[in-house]
Design an enzyme around this catalytic site. Structure first.
Site, PDB file in Angstrom:
ATOM      1  N   TRP A 137      13.146   1.700 -29.470  1.00 26.86           N
ATOM      2  CA  TRP A 137      13.179   0.346 -30.034  1.00 26.86           C
ATOM      3  C   TRP A 137      14.182  -0.575 -29.339  1.00 26.86           C
ATOM      4  O   TRP A 137      14.116  -1.785 -29.485  1.00 26.86           O
ATOM      5  CB  TRP A 137      13.552   0.416 -31.528  1.00 26.86           C
ATOM      6  CG  TRP A 137      14.704   1.357 -31.776  1.00 26.86           C
ATOM      7  CD1 TRP A 137      14.607   2.669 -32.141  1.00 26.86           C
ATOM      8  CD2 TRP A 137      16.103   1.092 -31.619  1.00 26.86           C
ATOM      9  NE1 TRP A 137      15.854   3.234 -32.217  1.00 26.86           N
ATOM     10  CE2 TRP A 137      16.803   2.284 -31.905  1.00 26.86           C
ATOM     11  CE3 TRP A 137      16.837  -0.044 -31.272  1.00 26.86           C
ATOM     12  CZ2 TRP A 137      18.190   2.387 -31.838  1.00 26.86           C
ATOM     13  CZ3 TRP A 137      18.222   0.052 -31.203  1.00 26.86           C
ATOM     14  CH2 TRP A 137      18.884   1.254 -31.489  1.00 26.86           C
ATOM     15  N   ASN A 138      15.146  -0.018 -28.601  1.00 26.60           N
ATOM     16  CA  ASN A 138      16.252  -0.893 -28.162  1.00 26.60           C
ATOM     17  C   ASN A 138      15.867  -1.834 -27.028  1.00 26.60           C
ATOM     18  O   ASN A 138      16.406  -2.916 -26.908  1.00 26.60           O
ATOM     19  CB  ASN A 138      17.500  -0.076 -27.810  1.00 26.60           C
ATOM     20  CG  ASN A 138      17.294   0.844 -26.638  1.00 26.60           C
ATOM     21  OD1 ASN A 138      16.170   1.275 -26.369  1.00 26.60           O
ATOM     22  ND2 ASN A 138      18.355   1.161 -25.934  1.00 26.60           N
ATOM     23  N   LYS A 161       3.007   4.623 -26.338  1.00 27.10           N
ATOM     24  CA  LYS A 161       3.356   4.724 -27.757  1.00 27.10           C
ATOM     25  C   LYS A 161       4.711   4.037 -27.938  1.00 27.10           C
ATOM     26  O   LYS A 161       5.739   4.568 -27.548  1.00 27.10           O
ATOM     27  CB  LYS A 161       3.453   6.180 -28.231  1.00 27.10           C
ATOM     28  CG  LYS A 161       3.424   6.240 -29.754  1.00 27.10           C
ATOM     29  CD  LYS A 161       4.302   7.302 -30.356  1.00 27.10           C
ATOM     30  CE  LYS A 161       5.750   6.958 -30.433  1.00 27.10           C
ATOM     31  NZ  LYS A 161       6.123   5.908 -31.408  1.00 27.10           N
ATOM     32  N   ASP A 163       7.948   2.421 -30.057  1.00 22.58           N
ATOM     33  CA  ASP A 163       8.681   2.832 -31.256  1.00 22.58           C
ATOM     34  C   ASP A 163       8.029   2.190 -32.488  1.00 22.58           C
ATOM     35  O   ASP A 163       7.510   1.065 -32.414  1.00 22.58           O
ATOM     36  CB  ASP A 163      10.129   2.359 -31.139  1.00 22.58           C
ATOM     37  CG  ASP A 163      11.032   3.060 -32.135  1.00 22.58           C
ATOM     38  OD1 ASP A 163      11.727   3.999 -31.720  1.00 22.58           O
ATOM     39  OD2 ASP A 163      11.029   2.668 -33.329  1.00 22.58           O
ATOM     40  N   GLY A 212      14.400   7.750 -24.657  1.00 17.74           N
ATOM     41  CA  GLY A 212      14.844   7.927 -26.038  1.00 17.74           C
ATOM     42  C   GLY A 212      15.984   8.927 -26.098  1.00 17.74           C
ATOM     43  O   GLY A 212      16.716   9.118 -25.127  1.00 17.74           O
ATOM     44  N   SER A 213      16.093   9.580 -27.225  1.00 15.39           N
ATOM     45  CA  SER A 213      17.238  10.471 -27.429  1.00 15.39           C
ATOM     46  C   SER A 213      17.086  11.772 -26.635  1.00 15.39           C
ATOM     47  O   SER A 213      15.965  12.194 -26.316  1.00 15.39           O
ATOM     48  CB  SER A 213      17.375  10.789 -28.913  1.00 15.39           C
ATOM     49  OG  SER A 213      16.235  11.490 -29.344  1.00 15.39           O
ATOM     50  N   GLU A 234      14.458   9.511 -19.640  1.00 20.25           N
ATOM     51  CA  GLU A 234      15.668   8.673 -19.569  1.00 20.25           C
ATOM     52  C   GLU A 234      16.294   8.753 -20.942  1.00 20.25           C
ATOM     53  O   GLU A 234      15.781   8.170 -21.899  1.00 20.25           O
ATOM     54  CB  GLU A 234      15.297   7.229 -19.244  1.00 20.25           C
ATOM     55  CG  GLU A 234      14.501   7.069 -17.975  1.00 20.25           C
ATOM     56  CD  GLU A 234      15.371   7.084 -16.756  1.00 20.25           C
ATOM     57  OE1 GLU A 234      14.838   7.217 -15.658  1.00 20.25           O
ATOM     58  OE2 GLU A 234      16.610   6.998 -16.890  1.00 20.25           O
ATOM     59  N   CYS A 268      21.366   2.047 -23.467  1.00 21.26           N
ATOM     60  CA  CYS A 268      21.541   3.415 -22.958  1.00 21.26           C
ATOM     61  C   CYS A 268      22.627   3.471 -21.884  1.00 21.26           C
ATOM     62  O   CYS A 268      23.372   4.431 -21.810  1.00 21.26           O
ATOM     63  CB  CYS A 268      20.222   3.939 -22.409  1.00 21.26           C
ATOM     64  SG  CYS A 268      19.511   2.865 -21.165  1.00 21.26           S
TER      65      CYS A 268
HETATM   66  P1  NAP Z   1      14.154   8.786 -30.397  1.00 21.55           P
HETATM   67  O1  NAP Z   1      14.323   9.111 -31.824  1.00 21.55           O
HETATM   68  O2  NAP Z   1      14.093   9.870 -29.422  1.00 21.55           O
HETATM   69  O3  NAP Z   1      12.838   7.867 -30.341  1.00 21.55           O
HETATM   70  C1  NAP Z   1      12.368   7.302 -29.149  1.00 21.55           C
HETATM   71  C2  NAP Z   1      10.841   7.299 -29.136  1.00 21.55           C
HETATM   72  O4  NAP Z   1      10.380   8.637 -29.235  1.00 21.55           O
HETATM   73  C3  NAP Z   1      10.210   6.545 -30.305  1.00 21.55           C
HETATM   74  O5  NAP Z   1       9.036   5.921 -29.866  1.00 21.55           O
HETATM   75  C4  NAP Z   1       9.881   7.657 -31.280  1.00 21.55           C
HETATM   76  O6  NAP Z   1       8.815   7.382 -32.137  1.00 21.55           O
HETATM   77  C5  NAP Z   1       9.470   8.756 -30.323  1.00 21.55           C
HETATM   78  N1  NAP Z   1       9.566  10.090 -30.888  1.00 21.55           N
HETATM   79  C6  NAP Z   1      10.415  10.564 -31.823  1.00 21.55           C
HETATM   80  N2  NAP Z   1      10.165  11.875 -32.067  1.00 21.55           N
HETATM   81  C7  NAP Z   1       9.131  12.233 -31.268  1.00 21.55           C
HETATM   82  C8  NAP Z   1       8.411  13.434 -31.062  1.00 21.55           C
HETATM   83  N3  NAP Z   1       8.725  14.551 -31.706  1.00 21.55           N
HETATM   84  N4  NAP Z   1       7.393  13.428 -30.167  1.00 21.55           N
HETATM   85  C9  NAP Z   1       7.083  12.312 -29.498  1.00 21.55           C
HETATM   86  N5  NAP Z   1       7.733  11.128 -29.639  1.00 21.55           N
HETATM   87  C10 NAP Z   1       8.747  11.096 -30.529  1.00 21.55           C
HETATM   88  O7  NAP Z   1      15.269   7.805 -29.877  1.00 21.55           O
HETATM   89  P2  NAP Z   1      16.102   6.748 -30.680  1.00 21.55           P
HETATM   90  O8  NAP Z   1      17.266   7.461 -31.204  1.00 21.55           O
HETATM   91  O9  NAP Z   1      15.296   5.942 -31.592  1.00 21.55           O
HETATM   92  O10 NAP Z   1      16.500   5.796 -29.440  1.00 21.55           O
HETATM   93  C11 NAP Z   1      17.769   5.674 -28.981  1.00 21.55           C
HETATM   94  C12 NAP Z   1      18.062   6.669 -27.871  1.00 21.55           C
HETATM   95  O11 NAP Z   1      17.350   6.287 -26.708  1.00 21.55           O
HETATM   96  C13 NAP Z   1      19.501   6.685 -27.481  1.00 21.55           C
HETATM   97  O12 NAP Z   1      19.951   8.007 -27.346  1.00 21.55           O
HETATM   98  C14 NAP Z   1      19.521   5.995 -26.135  1.00 21.55           C
HETATM   99  O13 NAP Z   1      20.580   6.379 -25.313  1.00 21.55           O
HETATM  100  C15 NAP Z   1      18.205   6.368 -25.580  1.00 21.55           C
HETATM  101  N6  NAP Z   1      17.776   5.404 -24.556  1.00 21.55           N
HETATM  102  C16 NAP Z   1      17.863   5.776 -23.251  1.00 21.55           C
HETATM  103  C17 NAP Z   1      17.510   4.875 -22.236  1.00 21.55           C
HETATM  104  C18 NAP Z   1      17.636   5.281 -20.786  1.00 21.55           C
HETATM  105  O14 NAP Z   1      17.117   4.580 -19.937  1.00 21.55           O
HETATM  106  N7  NAP Z   1      18.306   6.369 -20.486  1.00 21.55           N
HETATM  107  C19 NAP Z   1      17.035   3.613 -22.563  1.00 21.55           C
HETATM  108  C20 NAP Z   1      16.958   3.265 -23.903  1.00 21.55           C
HETATM  109  C21 NAP Z   1      17.328   4.188 -24.907  1.00 21.55           C
HETATM  110  P3  NAP Z   1       8.981   6.719 -33.594  1.00 21.55           P
HETATM  111  O15 NAP Z   1      10.408   6.374 -33.762  1.00 21.55           O
HETATM  112  O16 NAP Z   1       8.137   5.549 -33.529  1.00 21.55           O
HETATM  113  O17 NAP Z   1       8.494   7.731 -34.544  1.00 21.55           O
END
Ligand code: NAP
Length: 494
Positions: A137-138, A161, A163, A212-213, A234, A268
Site C-alpha cells: 500500500w505504501n 494484485k 494491496d 512487501g514485508s 523487494e 522501504c
Molecule cells: P505485506 O503484508 O507483505 O503485504 C504486501 C502485499 O502482499 C499486499 O498486497 C498483501 O495483500 C500481499 N500479501 C500478504 N500476504 C500474502 C500472502 N500470503 N500471499 C500473497 N500475497 C500476500 O507488507 P506490508 O507490511 O503491508 O507492507 C510494508 C512492507 O513492505 C514493509 O516491510 C516495507 O519495507 C516493504 N516494502 C518494500 C519495498 C522495497 O522496494 N524493498 C517497497 C515498499 C514496501 P493484502 O494486504 O491486500 O492482503
C-alpha cells in the site's frame, strides 16, 4: 477458495469510506492468467519499438493526469500531497527511461561461437510469459507502473494484485495504460486479499515480482521455488544514515529529515537509524531537531503539509508500540513522540529518539513510520560496523564532503546515497535497485530489472563440420588437432 466480496477502501484522512470495489475470487485467477497468456503472444511478437511507444505515451499521460493520480493516491494512503507527487514524478520518469533502454537491451546479440567461423551464436531474450506482481500500500502507483513497464516492455503480460487498501490507484494505472494504447488483457488488476489470491497467482504465473514485508516475501519465494519459477522480492529495511565529520551539517540535517519522514516514514528505503560522528553530533542534532519540530503535519489535499497521516490503525499501533517501548526502557524523545488524533485519526508526530538500546524494538525491527533513532559514533569504522550490523541491507545514506564513495564501498546495502537520503539512487532508474540480506532477492530498475523478466536463449548455428571427430581423422587424431586448436584459441601456453 474464495468468493467475490465487496472490498471497502477507507480514507485514512478521516476514516470515511472512499469507495467499494469487487474483490476477485481465487477461482477467477486462472481465467485472468489464461486471458493474459492469450494476449501476450501477439504482444511478444510485436517489435520492441512498438511496445516502447506505448510507454512513452504513458510517461506523458501520467503527467497530464497528475492531479487525479495525486487525489487517488492520497485518498487511499493518507500521505501528504508532496509524497504522492514523488510517485507521479518517479513513475513518469521510470517508464520513459525503460522505454528508451528496452530496444537496445532486448536486441539479439552476436556472441563468440564454439569454433570461430564454423559456429555462429546469437543470444536472445525471450519473455517469460505472464508476470504476477504483488504490491504493498505504501507506493501503490509508481511501483506497479515501473515494475509493470519493465515486464511489459520485455514482451510479457502482467497480472497485478494490489494491496487491499489501494485498489483504486491500481485501477487508475490500468486505465492510463489503456489510454496509452496497451492492448486488452495485457495488464489486469485483481483486487483482493493476498492470502486468498496469492496461492492461485503463484500457481499460474511464470514469474513473481513481490514488494512487501520480509515475512510474506519468504513465504512467496518458497512457493515459487516449488514451481521452479523466477521470483524477485523487494522487502523490508532498517536503513542507516551516516554523518561523517566533514559533512555539511545544514544540508545533512535537511536531507535526514526528508530521508526519515517523507511518506510519513513509510518508505522501504527510508532512514530509521542515524550514526553521527561525535565531533559534529551535538550541532547536527540541534539542527535536526529544529527542522523536525518545524514540519507541518496533517491531513488533506493541499500542498502545504510536509508530513501526512499514517496509512491505517495498524500502522499507528505499530509506530506507537515502538516509541512507547523505547521510552519505557529509557530512550529520550528529542522531537515528537505522540499520536495526534486532533489532526487525523492516524496522525503521529515525526519523532527523533536518542538513547535507543539493543533491548528496544526500535533498535533493530523495522518501524515503518516517522521514527528516527540517533546514535553518537567515534569514527567512520564504528559508523560502518554499526550500519552493517543488521539482518537487512536495502539502502544507506552517507553525508560527507570527501569520503562518501569510499565509505559506500564498505556498506552492505543494495543502494547507497551519498549526500542524499534515498532519492538519488532510487531515481537513477537506469541502475539496479534492491536489497541484500533479508531485504530481498533480485533487483528492479536498470538492465537487471528488465532482463529478469526474460529467459535468455542461446541459438548456435554450426556450419561445415560438427564438433566431433571426423571419420578420417579418428579419435586420437581429433584430440591432437583440437589440443593444438584450443591452445591457439587460448592464446598460447600461458
Ligand atoms: P505485506 O503484508 O507483505 O503485504 C504486501 C502485499 O502482499 C499486499 O498486497 C498483501 O495483500 C500481499 N500479501 C500478504 N500476504 C500474502 C500472502 N500470503 N500471499 C500473497 N500475497 C500476500 O507488507 P506490508 O507490511 O503491508 O507492507 C510494508 C512492507 O513492505 C514493509 O516491510 C516495507 O519495507 C516493504 N516494502 C518494500 C519495498 C522495497 O522496494 N524493498 C517497497 C515498499 C514496501 P493484502 O494486504 O491486500 O492482503
Amino acid at each position: 477458495m474464495s468468493s467475490n466480496r465487496d472490498l471497502m477502501v477507507r480514507c485514512p484522512f478521516d476514516d470515511s469510506i472512499y469507495g467499494t470495489c469487487t474483490s476477485t475470487a481465487a477461482e477467477q485467477v486462472p481465467a485472468a492468467i489464461a486471458r493474459a497468456r492469450r494476449a501476450q503472444a501477439a504482444w511478444a511478437a510485436a517489435p520492441v519499438t512498438d511496445r516502447a511507444r506505448v510507454f512513452r505515451r504513458l510517461a506523458a499521460l501520467i503527467l497530464d493526469n497528475r492531479d487525479k493520480i495525486l487525489d487517488t493516491i492520497q485518498a487511499e494512503t493518507g500521505k501528504a500531497r508532496l509524497s504522492a507527487f514523488e510517485e507521479v514524478m518517479d513513475a513518469s520518469r521510470a517508464v520513459r527511461v525503460f522505454a528508451g533502454s528496452a530496444p537496445g537491451l532486448l536486441r539479439p546479440r552476436r556472441r563468440a561461437g564454439a569454433i570461430p567461423v564454423l559456429t555462429s551464436t546469437v543470444e536472445h531474450h525471450r519473455p517469460v510469459g505472464v508476470v504476477g506482481i504483488i504490491n504493498p500500500w505504501n507506493y501503490p502507483f509508481n511501483l506497479p507502473a515501473s515494475d509493470g513497464a519493465q515486464a511489459l516492455l520485455a514482451g510479457n503480460a502482467v497480472v497485478l494484485k494490489p494491496d487491499s487498501q489501494t485498489p483504486f490507484t491500481a485501477l487508475l494505472l490500468a486505465e492510463l495504460l489503456t489510454g496509452a494504447g496497451l492492448p486488452d488483457g495485457l495488464f489486469q488488476v485483481l483486487p483482493g486479499s493476498g492470502a486468498e489470491l496469492g496461492p492461485a497467482l503463484v500457481a499460474g504465473v511464470d514469474y513473481l515480482m513481490f514488494t512487501g514485508s520480509t515475512a510474506t516475501g519468504r513465504q512467496l519465494a518458497t512457493a515459487c521455488a516449488e514451481r521452479l519459477i523466477g521470483f524477485s522480492g523487494e522487502l523490508g529495511g532498517k536503513n542507516p544514515l551516516l554523518v561523517l565529520d566533514d559533512a555539511d551539517l545544514a544540508t545533512a540535517a535537511a536531507g535526514t529529515v526528508h530521508g526519515a519522514f517523507a511518506n510519513t516514514g513509510q518508505v522501504c528505503v527510508g532512514i530509521e537509524r542515524a550514526y553521527i560522528h561525535q565531533s559534529v553530533h551535538d550541532e547536527f542534532v540541534d539542527r535536526l531537531v529544529a527542522l523536525v519540530r518545524g514540519l507541518r503535519l496533517g491531513v488533506g489535499y493541499d500542498w502545504n503539509l510536509d508530513v501526512g497521516s499514517l496509512s491505517s490503525a495498524k500502522q499507528l499501533a505499530a509506530v506507537s508500540t515502538h516509541v512507547d517501548d523505547a521510552v519505557a526502557k529509557g530512550a529520550t524523545v528529542l522531537a515528537g513522540g505522540r499520536a495526534r488524533p486532533d489532526l487525523g485519526p492516524y496522525c503521529y508526530e515525526p519523532t527523533v529518539l536518542t538513547g535507543v538500546t539493543e533491548d528496544m524494538l526500535a533498535c533493530r525491527e523495522e518501524t515503518f513510520g516517522p521514527v528516527l533513532a540517533v546514535y553518537r559514533v567515534a569514527s567512520d569504522d564504528e559508523a560502518v560496523a554499526r550500519a552493517n550490523d543488521s539482518r537487512y541491507g536495502l539502502n544507506a545514506s552517507v553525508w560527507s564532503a570527501r569520503r562518501g564513495p569510499e565509505v559506500a564501498a564498505r556498506l552492505r546495502t543494495g543502494t547507497v546515497n551519498v549526500n542524499e537520503g534515498y532519492a538519488a539512487a532510487w531515481g537513477s532508474h537506469a541502475a539496479p535497485m534492491g536489497g541484500m540480506g533479508e531485504s530481498g532477492v533480485g533487483r528492479r530498475h536498470g538492465d537487471h530489472g528488465l532482463l529478469k523478466y526474460t529467459e535468455p536463449q542461446t541459438v548456435s548455428v554450426q556450419r561445415l563440420h560438427r564438433i566431433a571427430p571426423p571419420p578420417k581423422l579418428g579419435n586420437e587424431g581429433y584430440a591432437t588437432v583440437m589440443t593444438a586448436a584450443i591452445r591457439l584459441l587460448n592464446g598460447g601456453r600461458r
